[in-house]
Write a protein that holds these residues in place. Structure first.
Motif, short mmCIF file in Angstrom:
data_model
loop_
_atom_site.label_atom_id
_atom_site.label_comp_id
_atom_site.label_asym_id
_atom_site.label_seq_id
_atom_site.Cartn_x
_atom_site.Cartn_y
_atom_site.Cartn_z
N SER A 48 0.81 -1.27 -0.18
CA SER A 48 -0.12 0.12 -0.18
C SER A 48 0.86 1.35 -0.16
O SER A 48 0.32 2.35 0.08
N CYS A 50 3.15 2.71 1.96
CA CYS A 50 2.83 3.50 3.27
C CYS A 50 3.88 4.91 3.27
O CYS A 50 4.87 4.81 2.71
N PHE A 54 6.67 0.90 7.99
CA PHE A 54 7.01 0.15 9.16
C PHE A 54 8.31 -1.03 8.69
O PHE A 54 8.86 -1.44 9.35
N PRO A 66 9.38 -0.30 0.23
CA PRO A 66 8.25 0.07 -0.95
C PRO A 66 8.66 0.57 -2.11
O PRO A 66 7.82 0.36 -3.05
N VAL A 118 2.80 -8.36 2.86
CA VAL A 118 3.28 -8.42 1.56
C VAL A 118 4.51 -9.42 1.82
O VAL A 118 5.38 -9.33 2.70
#
Ligand code: FAD
Ligand code: SF4
Ligand code: SF4
Length: 478
Positions: A48, A50, A54, A66, A118
């Motif tokens: 997603s 983020c 985290f 990411p 994920v």
């Protein structure tokens, strides 16, 4: 971006296919297949993206997760690989053996919203395996020669990560190791079903081809003192890991058939690499046809039980004094072991090795329960009165963890300061030990830890050594 990413509500979490337990129990190949390209892209698209990732915070290397997930989802694989290897010296190895459930994936936000994390580790492994296949992994390129040399003691992940970075910065690097192959526990500890050995060997080959000198079968303490090594190099890094195996303190522990875990795993790994191992051939370090009991609940114990299954043991039992929820080993590894037919005796501790003529034939164990928390906050195991039971065992493997060896004595360096646990004292920021110009990294500083932390320490130590050798006073002195 939203079109391609944030698919976690529509796409289920999937790991690469796992070989069925019956098929994998007879060989030492890895148990997960590779992701196919489309699956890797699909799984990466679940991220997603983020704003505060985290996953990245909880990766010891702070990998830019990411961004390389997004590039993977977009099919920009070479860029994704370039980004992932920028912060990790061995991404395909971490992708295989990091306990992701406790690190990056354990902190993935979408799991906290109930959608399943994920598959970060599997994508990381996929990207780097792909890079090796496609020739995107570049030869190690040494920086302009600085006319300085660094000696590294220990060719495990900490030593290798430091060696690579120092060579890139233009140092002459010599790695000394007491074994005949480089890799440390990656080559001789961790079994092939978690990490196949050619994956390790292609990494060490790349380093050797990049001009790093490997001096195998060289034991510091036997072949040179630390002071002699220090005199030959502008700086020295100690990355020797922890190898003093904790022992069981029970009657009969000296019987034949009671063996240390690392001797057992080392023999098995050597056989896999094609070496002749007389103690394996004689049956001393071989579980074939035996009733095996492994004592311990960490990753080493899990590797032993699963190795015994593959060697054709009659039965394999793991004895651990706490319960399942409190074992130090990865939950994923316990699940694999159970699938492969291992029996777990939770809340049980060895009381005596049984047998005749000093040969193990069984184990008497005490039943335990968890009492109030001790000073460390963990619930301490206590014996249940009258709960003793016996298990047949003609091979008992001791996997109770490791402490540091006595390095000041071994290295002939009484001025090398250690903590009360015997680990080396190193300055938190400079990573230098009590001896000027001698640095330390990996398990020998942290105590038994993880590969990813050893890599992190090795990289940090290389930077600290570079800073030390770049000080104007030090430059002028040469
Ligand atoms: P090591 O890998 O131990 O390397 C140290 C090297 O120093 C060795 O090659 C040794 O021969 C050499 N050496 C020691 N003394 C001398 C000397 N006097 N002279 C010359 N050379 C010397 N971690 C994970 O993240 N995932 C896992 O799945 C996992 N499984 C594990 C399974 C087992 C059985 C074990 C024992 C550990 C496992 N670990 C795992 C932990 C991980 O392997 C270690 O944390 C990591 O290897 C530490 O790296 P290191 O470089 O500090 O030391
Ligand atoms: Fe996760 Fe380990 Fe990779 Fe970091 S290095 S992203 S913790 S698998
Ligand atoms: Fe993606 Fe999970 Fe990391 Fe968020 S925490 S960026 S969802 S991998």
């Amino acid at each position: 971006m939203a079109e391609r990413m944030l698919k976690f509500t529509a796409v289920e979490r999937e790991t690469p296919a796992k070989r069925p337990a019956a098929a994998r129990g007879g060989d030492f190949h890895e148990i997960y297949a590779d992701f196919i390209d489309a699956k890797a892209a699909e799984q990466a698209s679940r991220c997603s993206q983020c704003g505060v990732p985290f996953c990245q915070t909880h990766c010891p290397l702070h990998n830019n997760i990411p961004d390389w997930l997004r590039m993977t989802a977009e099919g920009r694989l070479q860029e994704a690989y370039a980004l992932s290897q920028a912060t990790n010296s061995m991404p395909e190895i971490c992708g295989r053996i990091c306990p992701q459930d406790r690190l990056c994936e354990g902190s993935c936000t979408i799991e906290q919203s109930g959608h399943g994390t994920v598959t970060i580790g599997a994508v990381e492994r996929y990207l780097t395996d792909k890079a090796w296949e496609e020739g995107w992994v570049q030869p190690l390129c040494a920086g302009p020669d600085r006319g300085r040399s660094v000696g590294i003691v220990g060719a495990g992940p900490a030593g290798l990560a430091a060696a690579e970075r120092l060579r890139e910065a233009g140092y002459a690097v010599t790695v000394y190791d007491r074994h005949d192959r480089a890799g440390g526990l990656l080559i001789y500890g961790i079994p092939g079903f978690k990490l196949e050995k050619d994956v390790v060997e292609r990494r060490t080959r790349r380093l050797a081809e990049g001009g790093i000198e490997f001096r195998q079968n060289f034991e510091v303490g036997r072949d040179a003192t630390l002071a002699e090594l220090r005199a030959q190099h502008d700086a020295v890094l100690i990355a020797t890991g922890v190898y003093a195996a904790r022992d069981m303190v029970v009657p009969g522990v000296g019987s034949a058939g009671v063996i240390p875990a690392l001797d057992y795993l080392l023999a098995s790994n050597r056989v896999g690499l094609g070496d002749a191992v007389p103690a394996y051939q004689s049956g001393e370090l071989n579980a074939a046809g035996k009733s095996v009991v492994v004592v311990g609940g960490g990753d080493t114990a899990m590797d032993c039980v699963r190795t015994a299954v593959r060697q054709g043991a009659k039965s394999v039992t793991c004895l651990y004094r706490r319960d399942r929820a409190n074992m130090p080993g990865s939950a994923r590894e316990v699940a694999h072991a159970e699938e492969e037919g291992v029996t777990f005796e939770w809340l049980a501790a060895p009381r005596a090795v049984l047998g005749e003529a000093e040969r193990a034939a069984g184990l008497r164990a005490a039943r335990m329960r968890l009492g109030p928390p001790d000073a460390t906050g963990r619930q301490a195991p206590e014996e249940v009165e009258g709960g003793d039971f016996e298990l047949a065992a003609d091979l008992v493997i001791k996997a109770l963890g490791f402490d540091p060896e006595d390095l000041p004595a071994l290295f002939g360096a009484e001025d090398l300061a250690v903590t009360r646990w015997g680990t080396l004292k190193a300055d938190f920021k400079t990573m230098m030990t009590s001896i000027p110009g001698v640095f330390a990294a990996g398990d020998i500083v942290r105590g038994a830890s993880l590969v990813v932390w050893a890599i992190r320490d090795g990289r940090d130590a290389a930077d600290a050594i570079h800073t030390y050798l770049s000080q104007p006073a030090r430059m002028a002195a040469e």
